[in-house]
Design an enzyme around this catalytic site. Structure first.
Site: not given
Ligand code: AMP
Length: 397
Positions: A10, A87, A176, A237, A381
């Site tokens: 990632n 990813r 996601h 956020r 993940e």
């Protein structure tokens, strides 16, 4: 056939997170993080088995960091590295599943960067560096958006003029996906339901947060949209705001779009509401000491999450379970119980002892008997990316 290893990468603008996934083992043989790349205090941290290591990288860039970490990975895999899974945040509408990397795929990822200007270019740096170092190995891109490509048009279209969609790709994509897919499949296994006949609400609650409706193994709706800013309250956020807020701030404060974007993505959410932290742990502790802003931040977070889950239920023919995952979902029993308290019409009820027990990687069913099923499932993940990488390698074998 001996068990296979996949390196999962990632890559961010100044970091590379990596994990070696062995298909037959729960533990990652090696995992780590190279950070502050490009700066004089670049550093590589890694864990080999239970041992932790650190090495200074002194101004290394992504390629140099790979040159340093790949021999460690090779050694940990005992020379048996089957592939590399990367990813990638945004695959646009082009990628409905993982794709083997080649020049053409890289070009499409580059074109999708207009939709994810912070993430896709950073991911590409990692991809290009790894491909230069391992040209003979199959490398696969796994997209955060791909799982949500099964959403129907009534879920992914915005009510804006059609040419913005047809000419400029303005639509909802969702993110996601790897996590929503992993936990919904795991829930099916845990409950003995076939994936292709199971209906889930999923809540991935980490620094970024999103909900999804997953029916028969497919995502039918999700809370994030064109970008990962839409939807829930997150660490920094804002999630949903009135779209006219932008205009209001420009008119009344003279802010430009860059400033507004920074405020909504980096200074809002739990941090903005609490004035204290983006970290749910800190806010829960502050709430226990009576901090009013932390208390409100948690309340807004849970209420908005409940509203989103209730909305996602429109996509389900029935509910087989509600799944909590991500750092907050896996650890914060308070958030789980508060959220369900806000969903009174759904008849959820938690087994509080089971709810308290689910923390630090411990998952399970936390609902009381004879009430709709609620599960905590630690996401993974990296494993999902490895599974998709191996599936693609098998398909091409
Ligand atoms: P992630 O992005 O999935 O690593 O999740 C990060 C979020 O999980 C942060 O808001 C953390 O505060 C939260 N988190 C991690 N551990 C706990 C915990 N024990 N209790 C509450 N929140 C936690």
């Amino acid at each position: 056939m001996s068990s296979r290893n996949v390196l999962v990468i990632n890559s961010g603008s100044s970091s590379i997170k990596f994990a070696l996934v062995n298909e037959d083992s729960e533990q990652f043989p090696i995992q780590g993080l190279a950070e502050r790349l490009g700066s004089s205090d670049a550093v590589l941290n890694w864990q080999l088995g239970d041992e932790k290591h650190v090495a200074q990288l002194h101004g290394a860039d992504h390629k140099e960091a790979f040159e340093r970490l790949l021999p460690l990975v090779q050694k940990a895999s005992q020379g048996k590295l089957t592939g590399i899974g990367h990813r990638v945040v945004h695959g646009g509408a082009h990628f409905t599943e993982a794709s083997a990397l080649n020049r053409e795929v890289i070009d499409v990822i580059r074109r999708a960067a207009v939709l994810a200007p912070l993430h896709n270019p950073a991911g590409l740096i990692g991809i290009e560096a790894a491909m230069a170092l391992y040209p003979e190995l199959t490398q696969v891109a796994v997209f955060d958006t791909a799982f949500h490509q099964t959403m129907p048009a009534h879920a992914y279209r915005y009510a804006v003029p059609e040419h913005l969609y047809t000419d400029h790709n303005v639509r909802r994509y969702g993110f996601h996906g790897t996590s929503h897919m992993y936990v919904s499949r795991k829930a099916a296994v845990m409950t003995g339901l076939p994936v292709e006949d199971s209906c889930w609400l999923t809540a991935h609650l980490g620094n970024g947060c999103s909900t999804a409706a997953v029916v028969n193994g497919e995502s039918l709706d999700t809370s994030m949209g064109l970008t990962p800013l839409e939807g829930l309250v997150m660490g920094t956020r804002s999630g949903d705001v009135d779209p006219s807020l932008h205009n209001h701030l420009a008119r009344t404060l003279g802010w430009d779009t860059q400033r507004i974007e920074t405020v909504l993505t980096k200074e809002s959410g739990l941090l903005g509401l609490s004035g204290l932290s983006n970290d749910m742990r800190t806010l829960i502790e502050a709430r226990e000491k009576g901090d009013e802003r932390a208390t409100l931040a948690i309340e807004v977070f849970c209420y908005r999450l409940a509203k989103s889950l209730a909305g996602m239920a429109c996509a389900l023919p029935r509910l087989d379970g509600l799944i909590f995952t991500g750092g907050i979902g896996e650890n914060a029993s308070l958030v789980r119980s508060k959220t369900l308290d806000y969903m009174r019409l759904f008849n959820f009820k938690l087994d509080e002892a089971a709810n308290q027990k689910c923390v630090r990687g411990e998952g399970g069913i936390i609902s009381a008997e004879n009430h709709p099923r609620v599960l905590v499932i630690p996401t993974n993940e990296e494993r999902q990316i490895a599974i998709e990488t191996l599936a693609l390698i098998d398909a091409h074998a």
